[in-house]
Design a protein around this motif. Structure first.
Motif, PDB file in Angstrom:
ATOM      1  N   LEU A 178      -1.033  -0.701   6.260  1.00  0.00           N
ATOM      2  CA  LEU A 178      -0.233   0.431   6.583  1.00  0.00           C
ATOM      3  C   LEU A 178      -1.348   1.535   5.929  1.00  0.00           C
ATOM      4  O   LEU A 178      -2.856   1.790   5.848  1.00  0.00           O
ATOM      5  N   ASP A 179      -0.389   3.562   6.089  1.00  0.00           N
ATOM      6  CA  ASP A 179      -1.113   3.949   5.878  1.00  0.00           C
ATOM      7  C   ASP A 179      -1.398   4.391   4.508  1.00  0.00           C
ATOM      8  O   ASP A 179      -1.110   3.535   3.385  1.00  0.00           O
ATOM      9  N   GLN A 180      -2.758   4.603   4.440  1.00  0.00           N
ATOM     10  CA  GLN A 180      -3.569   4.191   3.309  1.00  0.00           C
ATOM     11  C   GLN A 180      -3.049   5.269   1.705  1.00  0.00           C
ATOM     12  O   GLN A 180      -3.090   5.096   0.843  1.00  0.00           O
ATOM     13  N   ALA A 181      -2.596   6.072   2.092  1.00  0.00           N
ATOM     14  CA  ALA A 181      -1.709   6.794   1.471  1.00  0.00           C
ATOM     15  C   ALA A 181      -0.383   6.296   0.104  1.00  0.00           C
ATOM     16  O   ALA A 181      -0.103   6.175  -0.878  1.00  0.00           O
ATOM     17  N   LEU A 182      -0.457   5.033   0.944  1.00  0.00           N
ATOM     18  CA  LEU A 182       0.914   3.877   0.816  1.00  0.00           C
ATOM     19  C   LEU A 182      -0.302   2.850  -0.430  1.00  0.00           C
ATOM     20  O   LEU A 182       0.878   2.071  -0.932  1.00  0.00           O
ATOM     21  N   TRP A 183      -1.489   2.657  -0.613  1.00  0.00           N
ATOM     22  CA  TRP A 183      -2.154   1.876  -1.031  1.00  0.00           C
ATOM     23  C   TRP A 183      -2.274   2.036  -2.421  1.00  0.00           C
ATOM     24  O   TRP A 183      -2.184   2.759  -3.580  1.00  0.00           O
ATOM     25  N   LEU A 184      -1.956   0.836  -2.807  1.00  0.00           N
ATOM     26  CA  LEU A 184      -1.597   0.539  -4.664  1.00  0.00           C
ATOM     27  C   LEU A 184      -3.583   0.710  -4.740  1.00  0.00           C
ATOM     28  O   LEU A 184      -4.161   0.419  -4.285  1.00  0.00           O
ATOM     29  N   PRO A 185      -4.013   1.830  -5.945  1.00  0.00           N
ATOM     30  CA  PRO A 185      -5.053   1.785  -6.407  1.00  0.00           C
ATOM     31  C   PRO A 185      -5.581   0.654  -7.253  1.00  0.00           C
ATOM     32  O   PRO A 185      -4.729  -0.012  -7.644  1.00  0.00           O
ATOM     33  N   GLN A 186      -6.921   0.340  -6.586  1.00  0.00           N
ATOM     34  CA  GLN A 186      -8.071  -0.157  -7.613  1.00  0.00           C
ATOM     35  C   GLN A 186      -8.859   0.202  -8.686  1.00  0.00           C
ATOM     36  O   GLN A 186      -9.004   1.579  -8.042  1.00  0.00           O
ATOM     37  N   PHE A 187      -8.940   0.079  -9.660  1.00  0.00           N
ATOM     38  CA  PHE A 187      -9.751   1.056 -10.656  1.00  0.00           C
ATOM     39  C   PHE A 187     -11.003   0.434  -9.983  1.00  0.00           C
ATOM     40  O   PHE A 187     -12.139   1.367 -10.469  1.00  0.00           O
ATOM     41  N   VAL A 188     -11.868  -0.507  -9.693  1.00  0.00           N
ATOM     42  CA  VAL A 188     -13.150  -0.472  -9.115  1.00  0.00           C
ATOM     43  C   VAL A 188     -12.671  -1.222  -7.342  1.00  0.00           C
ATOM     44  O   VAL A 188     -12.402  -2.356  -7.497  1.00  0.00           O
ATOM     45  N   LYS A 189     -13.596  -0.573  -7.009  1.00  0.00           N
ATOM     46  CA  LYS A 189     -13.397  -1.147  -5.707  1.00  0.00           C
ATOM     47  C   LYS A 189     -13.896  -2.170  -5.490  1.00  0.00           C
ATOM     48  O   LYS A 189     -14.899  -3.429  -5.718  1.00  0.00           O
TER      49      LYS A 189
END
Length: 369
Positions: A178-189
């Motif tokens: 998926l396009d990275q703009a759709l990824w749900l953010p992680q607080f800590v990678k």
């Protein structure tokens, strides 16, 4: 007061089952010649420790997210007296919908992500309606229909990923990333702990409010606990069951969606990993209570995480021991009728002791005044 006492007693029984499972597991560890106390310390540090580049505790929270959601999904079925085990299929179809729409739609992310959420919830909810309809309209046993629906979902997943959704001719069938703009953010990678966890916690609180503070929740509880009372009270039980099954299925579908958007970012063969069945364990151990589901989901995720990072890496104990520990805990929950009377007697004595202690303390304060 009586309800509170029953709730406390159930909590005490669940804690007892967990402790018995831990004791039985560490007896097995002792047979290998490794100190159970050392193993317990390593398990805890691997599950809830705070050291390292990425804190094990944050990883545990991230891994607990789908367990929280599938546990809530199973809880809704239990609340209306339906032992539905179709969460695996609902979870799969929610994930498939997210992976498909994530590639097909070409909308701004702030529009596309909510659309994917809604579609995945609808997919899981509609799949959750099937065993409900079969039960209330045809009297089909929900366990049998759920098993069949899970098999159908697994086979449908394999077909969709191998053919319509396949992105390349690689050895493993998988969809496009998926396009990275759709990824749900992680607080800590690298921890998987992020927005998905916040959404799961929000649903825990919303579920509590719905079940105990709304007319729909009251109807649900009455249908599950006192079906005859609900019938003569004018509650349309069939409608309540179907509504509840849709809600539970929608939450399981959302779990699959958030695994795609927040973790894998694509779907592949073998994606179905048993998280739906794990949700049943979470709901059972959590006493079909939203907050119980939350705590148990974190506990089970911690056990698995600790078994992998702690026991396997540090002590060379197979990580499958985590699964054995969870299985033993479920076993002791299933056989609670054997030891529940004794546990309740102990609970009553402890509760009465502290109640008398509190009463005497209040009396002493009043006499001093």
């Amino acid at each position: 007061m009586k309800n509170n006492k029953g709730l406390r007693s159930n909590v005490f029984v669940s804690i007892t089952a967990i402790l018995l499972g831990i004791v039985a597991s560490f007896l097995l560890i002792a047979l290998t010649g490794i100190s159970p106390l050392k193993a317990f310390g390593v398990l805890l540090s691997g599950a809830f420790g705070t050291s390292g580049r990425v804190s094990p505790f944050l990883i545990t929270l991230g891994q607990s997210t789908p367990l929280i959601l599938t546990g809530l999904a199973a809880m809704y079925g239990f609340r209306v007296g339906v032992f539905c085990i179709a969460q695996e299929g609902q979870y799969v179809f929610g994930a498939v919908m997210a992976a498909w729409l994530g590639v097909q739609l070409h909308l701004p992310p702030y529009i596309e992500v909510p659309c994917i959420f809604i579609a995945s919830i609808a997919a899981g909810g509609l799949y959750g309606l099937i065993p409900g309809l079969l039960k209330v309209k045809l009297g089909v046993n929900e366990i049998i229909s759920s098993i069949m629906l899970n098999n159908i979902a697994t086979l449908a997943l394999e077909y969709l990923v191998a053919f319509p959704l396949r992105s390349d001719a690689g050895q493993k069938a998988q969809s496009a990333v998926l396009d990275q703009a759709l990824w749900l953010p992680q607080f800590v990678k690298g921890s998987r702990w992020g927005v998905s966890f916040v959404i799961a916690i929000t649903l825990v609180f919303l579920s509590y409010i719905y079940i105990w503070k709304t007319p729909g929740g009251y109807e649900m509880r009455m249908v599950g606990k006192a079906p005859l009372f609900a019938k003569y009270g004018g509650i349309k039980s069939d409608r309540v069951v179907l509504r509840t099954m849709f809600i539970g299925g929608g939450i399981a579908g959302l779990a699959g969606c958030m695994e795609i958007l927040g973790n894998y970012h694509r779907i592949m063969t073998g994606f179905s990993s048993g998280l739906g069945f794990d949700g049943l364990s979470v709901a059972m151990l959590g006493g079909s209570h939203p907050f119980g589901v939350l705590l148990v989901a974190i506990l089970l995720a911690g056990i698995r995480q600790g078994a992998q990072l702690g026991l396997q890496i540090n002590l060379k104990i197979p990580r499958e021991l985590g699964g054995v520990l969870i299985a033993l805990i479920i076993f002791f929950v299933a056989t609670e009728n054997i030891y529940r009377p004794m546990v309740e007697r102990i609970y009553d004595k402890v509760f009465n002791f502290f109640h008398r202690l509190k009463k005497n303390s209040i009396g002493n304060e009043e006499s001093v005044k």
